[in-house]
Design an enzyme around this catalytic site. Structure first.
Site, PDB file in Angstrom:
ATOM      1  N   TYR A 173      -2.132  -9.053  15.564  1.00  0.00           N
ATOM      2  CA  TYR A 173      -2.046  -7.967  14.711  1.00  0.00           C
ATOM      3  C   TYR A 173      -2.873  -6.860  15.007  1.00  0.00           C
ATOM      4  O   TYR A 173      -2.671  -5.722  14.835  1.00  0.00           O
ATOM      5  CB  TYR A 173      -2.263  -8.476  13.458  1.00  0.00           C
ATOM      6  CG  TYR A 173      -2.456  -7.648  12.265  1.00  0.00           C
ATOM      7  CD1 TYR A 173      -1.434  -6.689  11.964  1.00  0.00           C
ATOM      8  CD2 TYR A 173      -3.673  -7.448  11.298  1.00  0.00           C
ATOM      9  CE1 TYR A 173      -1.418  -5.734  10.868  1.00  0.00           C
ATOM     10  CE2 TYR A 173      -3.883  -6.489  10.629  1.00  0.00           C
ATOM     11  CZ  TYR A 173      -2.841  -5.644  10.358  1.00  0.00           C
ATOM     12  OH  TYR A 173      -2.956  -4.509   9.340  1.00  0.00           O
ATOM     13  N   ASP A 205     -11.680 -16.250  11.410  1.00  0.00           N
ATOM     14  CA  ASP A 205     -12.447 -15.401  10.252  1.00  0.00           C
ATOM     15  C   ASP A 205     -13.881 -14.917  10.602  1.00  0.00           C
ATOM     16  O   ASP A 205     -14.454 -15.883  10.922  1.00  0.00           O
ATOM     17  CB  ASP A 205     -12.347 -16.322   9.202  1.00  0.00           C
ATOM     18  CG  ASP A 205     -10.966 -15.937   8.315  1.00  0.00           C
ATOM     19  OD1 ASP A 205     -10.308 -15.267   8.435  1.00  0.00           O
ATOM     20  OD2 ASP A 205     -10.866 -16.912   7.455  1.00  0.00           O
ATOM     21  N   HIS A 213      -3.216 -13.589   1.222  1.00  0.00           N
ATOM     22  CA  HIS A 213      -4.449 -12.894   0.810  1.00  0.00           C
ATOM     23  C   HIS A 213      -5.111 -13.516  -0.371  1.00  0.00           C
ATOM     24  O   HIS A 213      -4.526 -14.187  -1.251  1.00  0.00           O
ATOM     25  CB  HIS A 213      -4.185 -11.529   0.563  1.00  0.00           C
ATOM     26  CG  HIS A 213      -3.850 -10.806   1.891  1.00  0.00           C
ATOM     27  ND1 HIS A 213      -2.517 -10.397   1.816  1.00  0.00           N
ATOM     28  CD2 HIS A 213      -4.362 -10.446   2.872  1.00  0.00           C
ATOM     29  CE1 HIS A 213      -2.431  -9.579   3.072  1.00  0.00           C
ATOM     30  NE2 HIS A 213      -3.448  -9.596   3.671  1.00  0.00           N
ATOM     31  N   LEU A 214      -6.655 -13.420  -0.199  1.00  0.00           N
ATOM     32  CA  LEU A 214      -7.156 -14.449  -1.010  1.00  0.00           C
ATOM     33  C   LEU A 214      -7.049 -14.102  -2.815  1.00  0.00           C
ATOM     34  O   LEU A 214      -6.780 -15.039  -3.343  1.00  0.00           O
ATOM     35  CB  LEU A 214      -8.850 -14.095  -0.763  1.00  0.00           C
ATOM     36  CG  LEU A 214      -9.856 -14.807  -1.866  1.00  0.00           C
ATOM     37  CD1 LEU A 214      -9.551 -16.511  -1.608  1.00  0.00           C
ATOM     38  CD2 LEU A 214     -11.169 -14.454  -1.595  1.00  0.00           C
ATOM     39  N   ILE A 229       0.853  -1.194   0.049  1.00  0.00           N
ATOM     40  CA  ILE A 229       0.034   0.129  -0.035  1.00  0.00           C
ATOM     41  C   ILE A 229       0.933   1.371   0.044  1.00  0.00           C
ATOM     42  O   ILE A 229       0.579   2.245  -0.691  1.00  0.00           O
ATOM     43  CB  ILE A 229      -0.999  -0.038   1.227  1.00  0.00           C
ATOM     44  CG1 ILE A 229      -1.714  -1.442   1.102  1.00  0.00           C
ATOM     45  CG2 ILE A 229      -2.039   1.205   1.336  1.00  0.00           C
ATOM     46  CD1 ILE A 229      -2.684  -1.723   2.313  1.00  0.00           C
ATOM     47  N   LYS A 253      -2.412  -2.732  15.852  1.00  0.00           N
ATOM     48  CA  LYS A 253      -2.935  -1.510  15.463  1.00  0.00           C
ATOM     49  C   LYS A 253      -3.770  -0.709  16.386  1.00  0.00           C
ATOM     50  O   LYS A 253      -3.825   0.596  16.386  1.00  0.00           O
ATOM     51  CB  LYS A 253      -3.860  -2.049  14.192  1.00  0.00           C
ATOM     52  CG  LYS A 253      -2.587  -2.631  13.431  1.00  0.00           C
ATOM     53  CD  LYS A 253      -1.865  -1.551  12.397  1.00  0.00           C
ATOM     54  CE  LYS A 253      -1.083  -1.958  11.554  1.00  0.00           C
ATOM     55  NZ  LYS A 253      -0.326  -1.084  10.646  1.00  0.00           N
TER      56      LYS A 253
END
Ligand code: UFG
Length: 327
Positions: A141, A285, A189-190, A12, A145
């Site tokens: 994680y 998930d 990642h998917l 990113i 954050k």
């Protein structure tokens, strides 16, 4: 005056540096290249290789460059790894940010935009998720954050530093030039995993769980194009430069797609049958994560341009098919 981008060689970060350079802004990048790629740094940015927690190194960057604001992407971001190695995440994401913040304050730089995540919410109480909803991360994680957000909050009270925290939902896609894209190792990642199938690097994609309480039994996520995320960072920096108060914004499209829908769209985009195998759920998930980004639209004037899943996956495919092994 320049914008300092920490972690500007990552996924990113590099897209944000491209957007800043394309907008004619002066950009300085710091990255230790542990997970970033020097090839991803836009040629117009000035690059310093080093660690954000190395205070003499960062002080030197602040002294050499005329920095008006910082955008901070330098962090680990693998949810699964964070569960196995929580202290690695606390050290890198929280302790190193603490050291960096001390250097910023010591050098009189008082504006920062940083990467947060939908993982700060944990299992959502409802969707779409608002910034004021309960934050109860289900992994280290997300905890690191959230702790970063709180550290900035209290530092503001003590030192007057202003911040914008951007809580990304599922970042994906690649720059229109095809020069940069997602290149994680290992990949978790998917969308990039799905595209490894037509690239001949994987035989099938696993569907993690088909018994979720969703319309087709698979998890629903809010996929947001990395170029739209990049744009939001520029708007957030300008908001702080114009005197905006510290704030937290969700960044997503506000539309959810199931794992099956993502795979089906990738089949359409690539023309490849993409074999899929239904397997057990992946631990931790949530069934659905969908953002309300109304606040970012209202306050920052953010207007995501790439909200079609087909367009997002096409841009990712344009990158992955030409860079099957990353940079
Ligand atoms: N999935 C599969 N098969 C795979 C990989 C993923 O079915 O091989 C599923 C996952 O179970 C999930 C969805 O695809 O339902 C998306 O998974 P990703 O790993 O791509 O993304 P996550 O939603 O788990 O994670 C994203 C961000 C994280 C952030 C998190 C917030 O990538 O940084 O959202 O919950 F922490």
């Amino acid at each position: 005056m320049a914008i300092l981008v920490l972690g500007g060689a990552g996924y990113i970060g590099s897209h944000t540096v491209y957007a800043l350079c394309e907008a004619g802004r002066e950009v300085v990048v710091v990255d230790n290249l542990e997970t970033g790629h020097v090839e991803a740094v836009h040629p117009n940015a000035r690059f310093y290789q080093g660690d954000i927690a190395d205070q003499p190194f960062l002080t030197n960057v602040f002294q050499k460059e005329n920095i008006e604001a910082v955008i901070h992407f330098a962090a680990y971001s693998l949810v699964g790894e964070s569960v196995e190695k929580p202290l690695k995440y606390y050290e890198n994401n929280l302790c190193k940010t603490r050291a960096m913040l001390e250097t910023m304050v010591a050098n009189g730089v008082d504006k920062i935009v940083f990467s947060s995540t939908a993982a700060t919410y944990g299992e959502p109480e409802r969707v779409p998720i608002l910034e004021t909803d309960r934050t109860q991360p289900t992994n280290p994680y997300g905890e690191t954050k959230l702790a970063m957000e709180k550290m900035f909050h209290w530092t503001e009270k003590a030192c007057g530093l202003r911040y914008v925290s951007l809580r990304y939902f599922n970042a994906c896609g690649a720059h229109v030039s095809g020069n940069i894209g997602e290149a994680h190792n290992p990949e978790s990642h998917l969308i990039p995993l799905i595209l490894q199938v037509p690239n001949g690097k994987r035989e099938f994609i696993s569907i993690f769980g088909t018994d979720y309480p969703t319309f087709d039994g698979t998890c629903i996520r809010d996929y947001i194009h990395v170029t739209d995320l990049a744009e939001a960072h520029i708007l957030a920096v300008d908001y702080l430069l114009q005197g905006g108060e510290s704030n937290i914004f969700n960044l997503g499209n506000g539309v959810g797609f199931s794992v099956r829908e993502v795979i089906e769209t990738a089949r359409k985009v690539t023309g490849h049958p993409i074999a899929a195998k239904e397997v057990e759920r992946r631990a931790g998930d949530p069934a659905q994560l969908i953002a309300s980004s109304e606040k970012a639209k209202r306050v920052l004037g953010w207007n995501p341009q790439h909200d079609s899943l087909e367009e997002i996956i096409s841009s990712a495919w344009n990158w992955h098919k030409n860079h099957p092994n990353g940079f």
